[in-house]
Design an enzyme around this catalytic site. Structure first.
Site, PDB file in Angstrom:
ATOM      1  N   ASP A 106      -6.165  14.898 -24.302  1.00 60.59           N
ATOM      2  CA  ASP A 106      -6.170  13.263 -24.254  1.00 60.59           C
ATOM      3  C   ASP A 106      -5.921  12.783 -25.742  1.00 60.59           C
ATOM      4  O   ASP A 106      -6.569  12.208 -26.004  1.00 60.59           O
ATOM      5  CB  ASP A 106      -7.860  12.909 -23.795  1.00 60.59           C
ATOM      6  CG  ASP A 106      -7.575  11.723 -24.284  1.00 60.59           C
ATOM      7  OD1 ASP A 106      -6.681  10.415 -23.649  1.00 60.59           O
ATOM      8  OD2 ASP A 106      -8.534  11.023 -23.539  1.00 60.59           O
ATOM      9  N   TYR A 111       0.518  -1.451   0.095  1.00 64.96           N
ATOM     10  CA  TYR A 111      -0.133   0.457  -0.089  1.00 64.96           C
ATOM     11  C   TYR A 111       0.576   1.297  -0.293  1.00 64.96           C
ATOM     12  O   TYR A 111       2.188   1.185   0.672  1.00 64.96           O
ATOM     13  CB  TYR A 111      -1.358  -0.128   1.143  1.00 64.96           C
ATOM     14  CG  TYR A 111      -2.807   0.230   0.488  1.00 64.96           C
ATOM     15  CD1 TYR A 111      -2.774   0.643   0.220  1.00 64.96           C
ATOM     16  CD2 TYR A 111      -3.297  -1.416   1.080  1.00 64.96           C
ATOM     17  CE1 TYR A 111      -3.538   0.809  -0.727  1.00 64.96           C
ATOM     18  CE2 TYR A 111      -4.614  -1.514  -0.003  1.00 64.96           C
ATOM     19  CZ  TYR A 111      -4.815  -0.643  -0.348  1.00 64.96           C
ATOM     20  OH  TYR A 111      -6.127  -0.729  -0.603  1.00 64.96           O
ATOM     21  N   THR A 121      -3.673   7.208 -21.991  1.00 64.10           N
ATOM     22  CA  THR A 121      -3.766   5.676 -21.852  1.00 64.10           C
ATOM     23  C   THR A 121      -1.982   5.241 -21.494  1.00 64.10           C
ATOM     24  O   THR A 121      -1.288   5.691 -22.380  1.00 64.10           O
ATOM     25  CB  THR A 121      -4.253   4.728 -22.050  1.00 64.10           C
ATOM     26  OG1 THR A 121      -3.836   4.568 -24.002  1.00 64.10           O
ATOM     27  CG2 THR A 121      -6.164   4.811 -21.810  1.00 64.10           C
ATOM     28  N   LYS A 154      -2.144   1.776 -25.293  1.00 68.09           N
ATOM     29  CA  LYS A 154      -1.912   1.556 -26.557  1.00 68.09           C
ATOM     30  C   LYS A 154      -1.272   1.610 -27.537  1.00 68.09           C
ATOM     31  O   LYS A 154       0.065   1.021 -27.404  1.00 68.09           O
ATOM     32  CB  LYS A 154      -3.178   2.751 -26.630  1.00 68.09           C
ATOM     33  CG  LYS A 154      -4.447   2.614 -26.131  1.00 68.09           C
ATOM     34  CD  LYS A 154      -5.843   3.545 -26.717  1.00 68.09           C
ATOM     35  CE  LYS A 154      -6.626   3.089 -25.115  1.00 68.09           C
ATOM     36  NZ  LYS A 154      -7.669   3.892 -25.309  1.00 68.09           N
ATOM     37  N   ARG A 188      -1.376  -1.388 -18.651  1.00 69.02           N
ATOM     38  CA  ARG A 188      -3.163  -1.012 -18.415  1.00 69.02           C
ATOM     39  C   ARG A 188      -2.827   0.095 -18.048  1.00 69.02           C
ATOM     40  O   ARG A 188      -2.733  -0.003 -16.413  1.00 69.02           O
ATOM     41  CB  ARG A 188      -3.864  -2.230 -18.729  1.00 69.02           C
ATOM     42  CG  ARG A 188      -5.084  -1.796 -18.497  1.00 69.02           C
ATOM     43  CD  ARG A 188      -5.750  -3.016 -19.185  1.00 69.02           C
ATOM     44  NE  ARG A 188      -6.261  -3.088 -20.998  1.00 69.02           N
ATOM     45  CZ  ARG A 188      -6.247  -2.993 -21.660  1.00 69.02           C
ATOM     46  NH1 ARG A 188      -7.253  -2.172 -21.274  1.00 69.02           N
ATOM     47  NH2 ARG A 188      -5.624  -3.437 -22.818  1.00 69.02           N
ATOM     48  N   GLU A 212      -0.956   4.839  -0.399  1.00 69.22           N
ATOM     49  CA  GLU A 212      -1.168   6.171  -0.445  1.00 69.22           C
ATOM     50  C   GLU A 212      -0.332   7.260  -0.216  1.00 69.22           C
ATOM     51  O   GLU A 212      -0.024   7.254   0.611  1.00 69.22           O
ATOM     52  CB  GLU A 212      -2.892   6.133   0.433  1.00 69.22           C
ATOM     53  CG  GLU A 212      -3.604   5.140   0.392  1.00 69.22           C
ATOM     54  CD  GLU A 212      -5.432   5.295   0.379  1.00 69.22           C
ATOM     55  OE1 GLU A 212      -4.933   5.514   2.522  1.00 69.22           O
ATOM     56  OE2 GLU A 212      -5.870   5.380   0.170  1.00 69.22           O
TER      57      GLU A 212
HETATM   58  C1  PLP Z   1      -8.949   4.519 -24.453  1.00 69.65           C
HETATM   59  C2  PLP Z   1      -9.255   5.719 -24.179  1.00 69.65           C
HETATM   60  C3  PLP Z   1      -9.428   6.464 -23.593  1.00 69.65           C
HETATM   61  C4  PLP Z   1     -10.024   5.014 -21.676  1.00 69.65           C
HETATM   62  O1  PLP Z   1      -9.056   4.508 -21.362  1.00 69.65           O
HETATM   63  P1  PLP Z   1      -9.123   3.446 -20.626  1.00 69.65           P
HETATM   64  O2  PLP Z   1      -7.817   2.693 -19.951  1.00 69.65           O
HETATM   65  O3  PLP Z   1     -10.388   2.229 -21.211  1.00 69.65           O
HETATM   66  O4  PLP Z   1     -10.576   3.948 -19.527  1.00 69.65           O
HETATM   67  C5  PLP Z   1     -10.269   7.742 -22.709  1.00 69.65           C
HETATM   68  N1  PLP Z   1      -9.540   8.204 -23.551  1.00 69.65           N
HETATM   69  C6  PLP Z   1      -9.455   7.878 -24.484  1.00 69.65           C
HETATM   70  C7  PLP Z   1      -9.274   8.755 -26.073  1.00 69.65           C
HETATM   71  C8  PLP Z   1      -9.028   6.743 -25.396  1.00 69.65           C
HETATM   72  O5  PLP Z   1      -8.901   6.393 -26.798  1.00 69.65           O
END
Ligand code: PLP
Length: 427
Positions: free
Chosen positions: A203, A57, A229, A232, A238, A59
């Site tokens: 994002d 843990y 993220t 990707k 993840r 936090e």
């Molecule tokens: C994949 C994605 C997310 C979300 O990611 P998770 O890890 O699945 O919660 C947020 N914003 C965009 C633009 C994405 O393509």
């Protein structure tokens, strides 16, 4: 419960789960993975993800924790933060978000009050749920105004973004997408945000790896905050990451913990640190450029075969293919191709006349196949495999014979056998 003296490996302790995991390894090794949000993480990234750090843990933040025994976790998280900042040239980084969606929620919690107005690209135009779509918490607890793409060329219309911003005075403007095949004009977004006094947040979940590798413009200099993220195009575990200007650092950190999350996932933090180091290498830059080159080559090969691409091509790692002329829906095509060892997903096209659950298009991405070492010259074969699957599926009303699927699946596996999948070891 396993006792401490006998601590058997998974294969013995739980053969049922072990076999399912090996099955997934096999599937990922043998199939042509074209889902634009997916990838293969390296063996080093996977190894760090499985570390004993999961037992701890932590936090709080390095130097300010609510638990003892932080002698390892503190320097580890500091290392991940330093690497993330260096990789993207950011003033501040928070490496604790559990994934992309919680990262976005944390930014809203940090920069907005509930009920404030935000703006984002609509889901049907390629945006993400968390940019204010109505079923998402980001669209329930915040007023959301959505911009789209132009009817004429399916590109984001900066004049529309400007006029909506002037009309609605959002507190925050999202730019970023999950299914848009072109670059974004971050400077133009920043100008509009400055004019109306909004925070600009990018994002870059989909294209962070391309940014890291210098194969896509970076939003970081233009934005109050940038979320992503890590799993990707970035090829990490993840997870999520928030970058921001120093002036928002405290608010962002407070929003992640204690605003939204409890203890950080330290094993994932370790794995993110490994991925950030990998992404800062020359080899990764070559990878990122190859992802884009492959997408351009595959887009060309698909158009030569008569397919219509949204916006007529791609600048990044993905393309949207409109299957209207092929006479099959994106969903049925996706299901049929999956039976043939080819994985992609049905996806709405702009102004799609069909329902989101059964849309007109498919989304195709090149991050995973590029991780296996496929290059532009291989895209003709990739296009041919996809085309044969779609033609047969369309001819058989979405239900190609088992013999056809087995045959194509074997060809796919044979084609890919020369390109080892990172992280999975030998079959
Ligand atoms: C994949 C994605 C997310 C979300 O990611 P998770 O890890 O699945 O919660 C947020 N914003 C965009 C633009 C994405 O393509």
């Amino acid at each position: 419960m396993s006792d401490a003296r006998r601590d058997p490996p998974l294969s013995e302790a739980d053969p049922e789960v072990y076999e399912l995991i090996r099955g997934e390894d096999r599937r990922q090794r043998e199939s042509l993975r074209l889902i634009a949000s997916e990838n293969y993480a390296s063996r080093a990234v996977l190894e760090a993800s499985a570390a004993s750090l999961t037992n701890k843990y932590a936090e709080g933040y390095p130097g300010r924790r609510y638990y003892e025994g932080m002698g390892i976790i503190d320097p580890l998280e500091s290392l991940a933060i330093a690497r993330a900042k260096a990789l993207f040239g950011a003033e501040h980084a928070n490496v604790q978000p559990y994934s992309g969606s919680p990262a976005n929620l944390a930014v809203l919690l940090a920069l907005c009050e509930p009920g404030d107005t935000t703006m984002g690209l609509s889901l049907p135009a390629g945006g993400h749920l968390t940019h204010g779509w109505k079923v998402s918490a980001t669209g329930i607890y915040y007023k959301s105004v959505q911009y789209g793409v132009r009817r004429s060329d399916h590109r984001i219309d900066m004049d529309e973004v400007r006029s909506l911003a002037r009309e609605h005075h959002p507190k925050l403007i999202w730019c970023g997408h999950s299914a848009y095949p072109r670059h974004l004009d971050f400077a133009a977004f920043a100008e509009i945000a400055a004019e109306v006094g909004a925070h600009l947040v990018a994002d870059m979940a989909h294209f962070a790896g391309l940014v890291a590798g210098g194969a896509h413009p970076s939003p970081v200099p233009h934005c109050a905050a940038v979320t992503t993220t890590t799993h990707k195009t970035l090829r990490g575990p993840r997870g999520g990451l928030i970058l921001c200007k120093e002036e928002h650092a405290k608010a962002i950190d407070r929003a992640v913990f204690p605003g939204l999350q409890g203890g950080p996932h330290n094993h994932t933090t370790a794995s993110k640190a490994v991925a950030f180091a990998e992404a800062s290498t020359k080899a990764f830059s070559a990878y990122a450029h190859a992802v884009v080159a492959n997408a351009k080559a595959l887009a060309e090969r698909m158009m030569e075969r008569g397919y219509t691409l949204v916006t007529g091509g791609t600048d990044n790692h993905l393309m949207l293919v409109d299957l209207t002329e092929q006479g099959i829906s994106g969903r049925r095509a996706g299901i049929a191709l999956d039976r043939c060892g080819i994985e992609l997903n049905g996806n709405a096209i702009p102004f799609d006349p069909r329902k989101p659950f059964d849309p007109s298009g498919v989304r195709i991405g090149t991050p995973s196949l590029t991780s296996r070492g496929l290059r532009s010259e291989h895209m003709a074969t990739v296009a041919e495999l996809i085309d044969r699957g779609i033609k047969e599926a369309a001819a058989k009303d979405g239900e190609p014979d088992q013999a056809f699927c087995d045959g194509l699946r074997a060809e796919v596996a044979e084609f890919l056998s020369e390109f080892p999948a990172p992280g999975l070891g030998e079959a």
